[in-house]
Design a protein around this motif. Structure first.
Motif, PDB file in Angstrom:
ATOM      1  N   HIS A 117      80.716  40.917 -25.261  1.00 37.17           N
ATOM      2  CA  HIS A 117      79.907  39.682 -25.302  1.00 37.17           C
ATOM      3  C   HIS A 117      80.539  38.613 -24.437  1.00 37.17           C
ATOM      4  N   VAL A 118      79.710  37.681 -24.002  1.00 33.44           N
ATOM      5  CA  VAL A 118      80.222  36.560 -23.202  1.00 33.44           C
ATOM      6  C   VAL A 118      79.680  35.268 -23.778  1.00 33.44           C
ATOM      7  N   LEU A 119      80.549  34.298 -23.897  1.00 30.20           N
ATOM      8  CA  LEU A 119      80.055  32.945 -24.162  1.00 30.20           C
ATOM      9  C   LEU A 119      80.864  31.959 -23.330  1.00 30.20           C
ATOM     10  N   PHE A 120      80.394  30.733 -23.304  1.00 25.85           N
ATOM     11  CA  PHE A 120      81.030  29.724 -22.450  1.00 25.85           C
ATOM     12  C   PHE A 120      81.482  28.543 -23.284  1.00 25.85           C
ATOM     13  N   PHE A 121      82.648  27.986 -22.917  1.00 23.89           N
ATOM     14  CA  PHE A 121      83.125  26.743 -23.539  1.00 23.89           C
ATOM     15  C   PHE A 121      82.954  25.615 -22.526  1.00 23.89           C
ATOM     16  N   PRO A 122      82.830  24.380 -23.028  1.00 24.85           N
ATOM     17  CA  PRO A 122      82.597  23.254 -22.097  1.00 24.85           C
ATOM     18  C   PRO A 122      83.754  23.044 -21.124  1.00 24.85           C
ATOM     19  N   ASN A 123      84.985  23.380 -21.536  1.00 31.70           N
ATOM     20  CA  ASN A 123      86.128  23.197 -20.634  1.00 31.70           C
ATOM     21  C   ASN A 123      87.290  24.090 -21.083  1.00 31.70           C
ATOM     22  N   TRP A 124      88.327  24.105 -20.259  1.00 28.86           N
ATOM     23  CA  TRP A 124      89.484  24.988 -20.496  1.00 28.86           C
ATOM     24  C   TRP A 124      90.182  24.662 -21.811  1.00 28.86           C
ATOM     25  N   VAL A 142      73.486  40.064 -21.335  1.00 26.91           N
ATOM     26  CA  VAL A 142      73.595  40.667 -19.990  1.00 26.91           C
ATOM     27  C   VAL A 142      75.024  40.655 -19.442  1.00 26.91           C
ATOM     28  N   LEU A 143      75.706  39.510 -19.548  1.00 21.96           N
ATOM     29  CA  LEU A 143      77.038  39.421 -18.928  1.00 21.96           C
ATOM     30  C   LEU A 143      78.046  40.332 -19.636  1.00 21.96           C
ATOM     31  N   GLY A 144      77.923  40.482 -20.946  1.00 20.41           N
ATOM     32  CA  GLY A 144      78.816  41.392 -21.676  1.00 20.41           C
ATOM     33  C   GLY A 144      78.613  42.824 -21.215  1.00 20.41           C
ATOM     34  N   LYS A 145      77.350  43.195 -21.053  1.00 18.79           N
ATOM     35  CA  LYS A 145      77.042  44.555 -20.582  1.00 18.79           C
ATOM     36  C   LYS A 145      77.560  44.745 -19.152  1.00 18.79           C
ATOM     37  N   LYS A 146      77.447  43.684 -18.357  1.00 20.54           N
ATOM     38  CA  LYS A 146      77.908  43.754 -16.968  1.00 20.54           C
ATOM     39  C   LYS A 146      79.428  43.976 -16.927  1.00 20.54           C
ATOM     40  N   GLU A 196      81.198  45.458 -19.168  1.00 19.24           N
ATOM     41  CA  GLU A 196      81.447  46.843 -19.586  1.00 19.24           C
ATOM     42  C   GLU A 196      81.171  47.805 -18.420  1.00 19.24           C
ATOM     43  N   HIS A 197      80.084  47.543 -17.729  1.00 18.99           N
ATOM     44  CA  HIS A 197      79.684  48.414 -16.623  1.00 18.99           C
ATOM     45  C   HIS A 197      80.701  48.377 -15.486  1.00 18.99           C
ATOM     46  N   SER A 198      81.287  47.186 -15.247  1.00 19.76           N
ATOM     47  CA  SER A 198      82.144  47.084 -14.047  1.00 19.76           C
ATOM     48  C   SER A 198      83.631  47.056 -14.386  1.00 19.76           C
ATOM     49  N   ARG A 199      84.005  47.411 -15.625  1.00 16.02           N
ATOM     50  CA  ARG A 199      85.401  47.230 -16.034  1.00 16.02           C
ATOM     51  C   ARG A 199      86.376  48.048 -15.199  1.00 16.02           C
ATOM     52  N   PHE A 200      85.938  49.189 -14.657  1.00 19.56           N
ATOM     53  CA  PHE A 200      86.841  49.969 -13.804  1.00 19.56           C
ATOM     54  C   PHE A 200      86.408  49.932 -12.328  1.00 19.56           C
ATOM     55  N   ARG A 201      85.415  49.096 -12.037  1.00 15.30           N
ATOM     56  CA  ARG A 201      84.888  49.062 -10.658  1.00 15.30           C
ATOM     57  C   ARG A 201      85.583  48.015  -9.799  1.00 15.30           C
TER      58      ARG A 201
END
Ligand SMILES: Cc1cc2nc3c(=O)[nH]c(=O)nc-3n(C[C@H](O)[C@H](O)[C@H](O)COP(=O)(O)OP(=O)(O)OC[C@H]3O[C@@H](n4cnc5c(N)ncnc54)[C@H](O)[C@@H]3O)c2cc1C
Length: 532
Positions: free
Chosen positions: A273-280, A373-377, A379-384
């Motif tokens: 999964h992916v989520l975003f925080f407002p800042n670091w 979508v971004l979480g799946k992406k 996973e798909h590209s983890r070794f690419r």
């Protein structure tokens, strides 16, 4: 067969070219660049000198075998592979199929004063497997024919593997029995289980499965002084642990031929999964709370602002990304946003509760979900991602990484400091560097810090190498200044050896040296690595 001068297999290597948007993005940051000319395999083959060893049934003297085992995957290795200027090759390569054959090779090496380099997948990024320029003849021992699951004790959940088994073979042989090791370094496609132990590797899902030190339960090691079997115990207080003698010893003490590892049944469920925080700052506070609450996630990765921008630019699908950014901005994650990627693995119940608790804590820190979508992406590209090095190279850019681990109290300043020092390292030449950072192995005490940097190749290979040297030194010196370890996962090899005494102290180095001498009194095993 493995590509001789890059990442992946000749047969099914991914073609990962830099997208137009990706190239424009890099050009806007560090300028456009011109690719350097590559040497051909034939040219390099012609430069392999005669071997210093006589023919023997034990090993191959073939130029191609020697060439294919001369270099790993560090940036200096990459430059050598691409320019064809290797400088030095092993004199012979052996491909043993059993522990007995490894022992025979070691006895031969002892009797004839030959240096030995144990070789797993050759994916080292710190010069682990490169022969020394000056020294005795060198025999490289390639372990990849020892690639079988030898035994699986399902009651104790201990699997015994030949040390040369590569990641996909480890998992496929376990999967048919319903088990997994769950060790997934990004180099998983090509690296071996023996190499993981010898270099103290860490996989992407270390939060669930542990680092290799937690998985390594025992095994067999062939040394110049004979064979050592380390038995498996669930736990022991019987003095120092022999496993620790070999973990991270980078081939200096012997050759691991059989590895016993702790395995687990295949998980019922897994998702990313992916989520975003407002800042670091908000992201940091959230991930620290999550990890210190011992939430059962299998992986976490917090990208800083520049890495977040870079990931989104390179993700492709500019229109969808623009819509996503608009949506995030409306919910408070605007220009300073940082991306948080995490995984849940286990039973349905475990995954459900880990996911909901993580979302709850994240929400308290301003976290905004980004859909599936971004979480799946990821996973798909983890070794690419390693294939992207080819795409960058073809556009005239070089890429490398620097990594460490530091206690939480120093993480924020270290992230900024290491990245800034790398970014500014070529300022005197008027060269810009694009550096970005993430935290990817998080612990209650602190975190790993992983900085990637992209820079323009120079006009020559030498100029490019000199740029890399400055960047590497800047990163390593910053790590030391902030009190980090010189490596969280890549090891020491040649490139970090000079920094090790700062971390271990004189007495510590003498102790390691003394231990090596017990097994290898004449310094024949992988000399020049680990210790300065
Ligand atoms: C693209 C890329 C991504 C990477 N990602 C990660 C990552 O996510 N996590 C991580 O930890 N590392 C990563 N690495 C680094 C590298 O893959 C690891 O260090 C890995 O553990 C090396 O395994 P190997 O089998 O390729 O060993 P090699 O590179 O062949 O050897 C590494 C060292 O181990 C010794 N050795 C190998 N096999 C044996 C044996 N059987 N007995 C004794 N000594 C042995 C060698 O002598 C050498 O000193 C990455 C590398 C690349 C190129």
């Amino acid at each position: 067969m493995k590509r001789w001068n890059g990442w992946g297999d000749d047969e099914n290597a991914l073609d990962y070219t830099l997208s137009g948007a990706g190239r424009n993005f890099l050009e806007s940051l560090i300028g456009n660049s011109t690719p350097l000319q590559d040497a051909s395999l034939e040219q390099v083959m012609a430069s392999v000198p005669a071997s210093r060893l006589p023919p023997n049934i034990l090993y191959s003297l073939g130029a191609e075998d020697r060439l294919r085992h001369a270099r790993g995957q560090s940036l200096p290795d990459w430059l050598a592979l691409r320019s064809g200027e290797f400088g030095v090759f092993p004199d012979a390569v052996a491909f043993p199929e059993s522990s007995d054959q490894v022992q025979s090779l070691l006895q031969h090496a002892a009797a004839h004063q030959i240096d030995v380099i144990p070789y797993g997948g050759g994916t080292s990024v710190v010069g682990h497997i490169n022969p020394e320029i000056i020294g005795r003849p060198v025999l490289t021992i390639d372990m990849t024919r020892m690639d079988k699951l030898i035994n699986l004790d399902k009651q104790s959940q201990i699997a015994t593997f030949g040390a040369g088994t590569v990641g996909p073979q480890v998992e496929s042989q376990l999967a048919v029995e319903g088990y997994t090791l769950g060790h997934y370094p990004q180099s998983w496609e090509l690296s071996t289980i023996g190499g993981w132990v010898a270099s103290r590797s860490s996989g992407q899902q270390s939060m669930r499965y542990g680092r290799i030190e937690q998985m390594f339960a025992g095994g067999r090691i062939e040394t110049l002084k004979g064979q050592l079997d380390i038995p498996t115990f669930p736990a022991s207080s019987a003095g120092p642990d022999l496993r620790e003698f070999f973990l991270g010893t980078e081939g200096r003490m012997g050759i691991i031929t059989e590895v016993k590892v702790r395995v687990t049944p295949l998980p019922e469920q897994e998702s990313f999964h992916v989520l975003f925080f407002p800042n670091w700052e908000a992201g940091l506070a959230a991930v620290r709370e999550i990890v210190q609450n011992k939430m059962q996630l299998s992986m976490m990765r917090l990208s800083n602002r520049i890495e977040t921008i870079t990931q989104l630019k390179l993700a492709g699908g500019a229109r969808i990304i623009a819509l996503l950014e608009k949506f995030l901005a409306l919910r408070g994650a605007g220009d300073d946003k940082v991306m948080f990627t995490f995984g849940v693995t286990g039973s349905r119940g475990q995954c459900k509760s880990a996911l909901s608790l993580t979302r709850k804590i994240s929400k308290c820190h301003g976290g905004v979900g980004a859909g599936p979508v971004l979480g799946k992406k990821w996973e798909h590209s983890r070794f690419r991602t390693p294939y992207l090095r080819h795409g960058l190279w073809e556009s005239g850019y070089a890429v490398d990484t620097m990594e460490t681990a530091i206690d939480w109290a120093r993480v924020p300043e270290a992230v900024d400091g290491i990245q800034a020092d790398i970014t500014n390292a070529l300022q005197d030449q008027g060269e810009a560097v694009h550096a970005f950072t993430h935290l990817s192995h998080l612990y209650g005490q602190g975190s790993s810090i992983y900085t990637t940097y992209v820079f323009r190749c120079g006009k020559t290979y030498e100029e490019t190498y000199n740029r890399w040297k400055k960047l590497k030194a800047a990163g390593a010196e910053a790590i030391i200044r902030f009190g980090g370890t010189i490596s969280h996962q890549h090891g020491v090899g040649k490139d970090h050896a000079r920094y090790l005494p700062i971390e271990k102290g004189d007495l510590g180095i003498a102790a390691i040296q003394g231990l090596i001498e017990v097994f290898d009194p004449h310094q024949q095993m992988n000399p020049g690595k680990l210790l300065p």
